[in-house]
Design a protein around this motif. Sequence first.
Motif, PDB file in Angstrom:
ATOM      1  N   CYS A   1       0.726  -1.521   0.056  1.00  0.00           N
ATOM      2  CA  CYS A   1       0.116   0.130  -0.183  1.00  0.00           C
ATOM      3  C   CYS A   1       0.774   1.200  -0.109  1.00  0.00           C
ATOM      4  O   CYS A   1       0.432   2.044  -0.898  1.00  0.00           O
ATOM      5  CB  CYS A   1      -1.015  -0.144   1.120  1.00  0.00           C
ATOM      6  SG  CYS A   1      -2.189   1.316   1.138  1.00  0.00           S
TER       7      CYS A   1
ATOM      8  N   THR B   1      -1.954   4.864   3.832  1.00  0.00           N
ATOM      9  CA  THR B   1      -1.701   3.576   4.256  1.00  0.00           C
ATOM     10  C   THR B   1      -2.150   3.179   5.650  1.00  0.00           C
ATOM     11  O   THR B   1      -2.821   2.309   5.827  1.00  0.00           O
ATOM     12  CB  THR B   1      -0.265   3.088   3.889  1.00  0.00           C
ATOM     13  OG1 THR B   1       0.020   3.125   2.818  1.00  0.00           O
ATOM     14  CG2 THR B   1      -0.329   1.856   4.687  1.00  0.00           C
TER      15      THR B   1
ATOM     16  N   ALA C   1      -4.824  -2.097  -0.949  1.00  0.00           N
ATOM     17  CA  ALA C   1      -3.371  -1.828  -1.177  1.00  0.00           C
ATOM     18  C   ALA C   1      -3.036  -1.817  -2.541  1.00  0.00           C
ATOM     19  O   ALA C   1      -2.043  -0.974  -2.965  1.00  0.00           O
ATOM     20  CB  ALA C   1      -2.508  -3.077  -0.499  1.00  0.00           C
TER      21      ALA C   1
END
Length: 879
Positions: free
Chosen positions: A111, A137, A158
């Motif tokens: 991610c 993230t 992600a």
Amino acid sequence: MTKNNLKALLKKAGVLAGILLLFLVIAYSFVPQVLSGKVVNQSDITGYMSMSHQTTEWNAAHKGQETHWTDAMFGGMPTTSFQASHEGDLTQGIYSLLLKGKRPASYLFVCLLGAFLLLLSLGVDTLVAVVGAVAVTFCSYNIQIIQVGHNTKMQAIAFLPWVMAAVIFTYRSIFREGKGWKAWLPVTVLGSALFGLAMSMQVKANHQQITYYLAILIALYVVTFFIWLVASPQRRKSVGRFFAASALLLVLGLLGIGTNAIKLAPLYEYTQHTMRGGSELSGPSASAEVNDKGLQLDYATAWSYGWEELPNMMIPNFNGGASGARVNPDKSSVVAVCKEYGVPNAESMADQLPLYWGSQPFTAGPMYMGAITIFLFLLGLFILDGKEKWWLLAASLLAVGLGLGRNFMWLTELFFDHVPMYNKFRTVSMALVLLQFTLPMLGFLALDRILKAGCPKKKFLTGGVAALVLTAGFCLLVYAFPSIAGSFTSPVDSQLPEQLRKALVDDRITFLRSDALRSMLFILAAFLLLFWAVSASGKTSVPEEASVSGKASASDSHSGGNPKRIWVVAGIAVLVLTDLFTVGHRYLGKEDFVSARAFSNSFSKRPVDEMILADSTLSYRVVDLTSSPFNDMFNGYFHKNIGGYSPAKLQRYQDLIDRYLTAELEETIDSISRATSIPDALNRLPSNEILSALNCKYFIFNSEAVPLENRNAYGNAWFVLSVLPVSGPDAEIASIGEVDLRNVAVIGDDFAESREAVQAAVSGPVPDSDDYIELTSYAPGELHYRYAACMDRPAVFSEVYYPEGWVAEVDGERVDMFRCDWILRGILLPQGSHELVMKFCPEIYSTGKAASAACSWTLLILVLLSVAGLFCFDTRKRD
């Protein structure tokens, strides 16, 4: 390639390697426990391991004979929804490589890298993109879904920024300057090929709802980009390039999706027969969760975000945070009250304090986006111009509108009734995941513009002060007047004593004020850093065209822009990391990690399991009454189960649960509760005709006691003496509760031909009482029976009927199978002594495998050719 070009390339490679290393450090520093071999104690993963145990064990022991059917849940169902095949998909190796490492750190790393590429695609400076990637993230929702075990969802999230980065990169490439098509087309082809590859990875995560929201995001970007393109006579010249890029993206995107045909084709086939496909029943007989179009609106919107919850994107505890929150016991009034009244282990209350008082049934935590991200987003709305602002604002507003669900019903109904596939998904609040990308994208684009001296001081002060007042000012108001957040009470509080209710309200106020002050300080610190940077810059703004069209500008270099840029970025980075890491660890802390051995012990056999497994009968079913039979994933680990948990179970089985099984189990539980001994309980057991027809042989009512054997269970198969023809699904499901299923088969109109053959067979003389049928060999996807019949006889099997893939053969000759008794399999068996074999051989897997292989080869070759073409034809590379 010249020596200078080589040096520049090596320098860029070194910077990228350093960033990759930094992302690894950040990911693993958030969950350092994984480095010592610990794993997250994820409830959904243990549930998945339970439901997939039979399939996993069988496939591991029978290479080349893998099964796509399991009897671990709901009397039997395809494994499609929880254990996909990878055969033919050559891109699976790339996917596995990207996720190599210790989970969940590997998810966070993917991610981080994807979000970094996404921000770079917008023209954001490298250092700012690194900080923005952290903001994307470590939004709290990601951490919460990791904690509970929604791994496929986290993987899909992600890889989402990878896809968007490729889309934006491709469209921006059409503005590359140079002579003819060689200036732009090679780069556009490369971007499209990378889009196809990224799309393959994102779909591979196997979370269709996140992919659906990604499609909405892409559509909004493309529409906005096109409007922006045709709005200017100068840009309008590139419309042809736009359509060329769009065509490339469409074709290569479909190829990327096609690499997953081995997953998607069986899943699509299966979905038509599940709750997502809708019920065949009408009126009150239909399931409360579905209708003939898909999920029922009330069921799909059960988890809808409340208007009053939206501020928790900036203040984590605005509506109390999580339904079971961890807090400091020294600061909890509830703990203090419990200690005062001598409650044992009072401090343990602080591990699961019911702080949440919002409108959802329950929640693992807020959709906290980060106080600084919210501030920067609003700042971007005030100081930025151009398409990026309007696209990201539109996407953000749509995400909020969809996430509100039943609290913004006109939009929800519009999408539910008119947007394709939308009514197949539940938990509409999940749409808010789009904000994890749109808010940081606009916010860090604004930060980048400011630090590149792209915002005059006066404009910054006007927008900055407005954003500060709206964010930090609101936090200050909440701190001073916490009643802004609501009543601090929840319906579940009524179950608590009055003293605890008052203490819980005090705790909710205390933790809200603490978070409001906390967010205010983070925002104020970020504002002061930016003010310090802008006050030192006297440069004029960068033209909007330079930042959105892909043209180079002096401010794009790392050496240009504000002289205090590095210090400001470092300061913002520290603030963002501190903010998101500390909030994230509320939901995924060291307490959530256990040793691999302890995790495995979740599946230790109970005494009752040992007793049931001592039964050497080849196949029978169990129902576990010590937990919720139809909402528990764990009870299928050791046994073939009547129940289980799946939001995508077969619709006919759900109808059976609603109409019969729930009532039979309630009657069984009531009978057991009135018994004075095990023999008395056995004598009191009701006949449970539907459960018995499903061959439910054992009831577990106590994990330490002997199970109760259902002596009425029909067994694996039986011959019937007559057939009851019915017309329509409503009559079919009603009739099975009105006849003796041991002797009568209920067959609907959709099997009229088989029904006529069965009626002709049973119209003759009474069959010999010595006829028999028995199961001789069991495997999840292959059943062998031996039988003897003095005449052609219809047999009913206690196996769930599924119309795709099951075939039956008598001594190697194919025979027709039909559905009877609403959910069971039936076969008209020829007279004599024979062997019957049922096999689950779905053709869709071989079709999917071939399609996956073809798409994989094509996509990978095109990626390689596009890279080669870039070096061969890109004139800008030669200059």
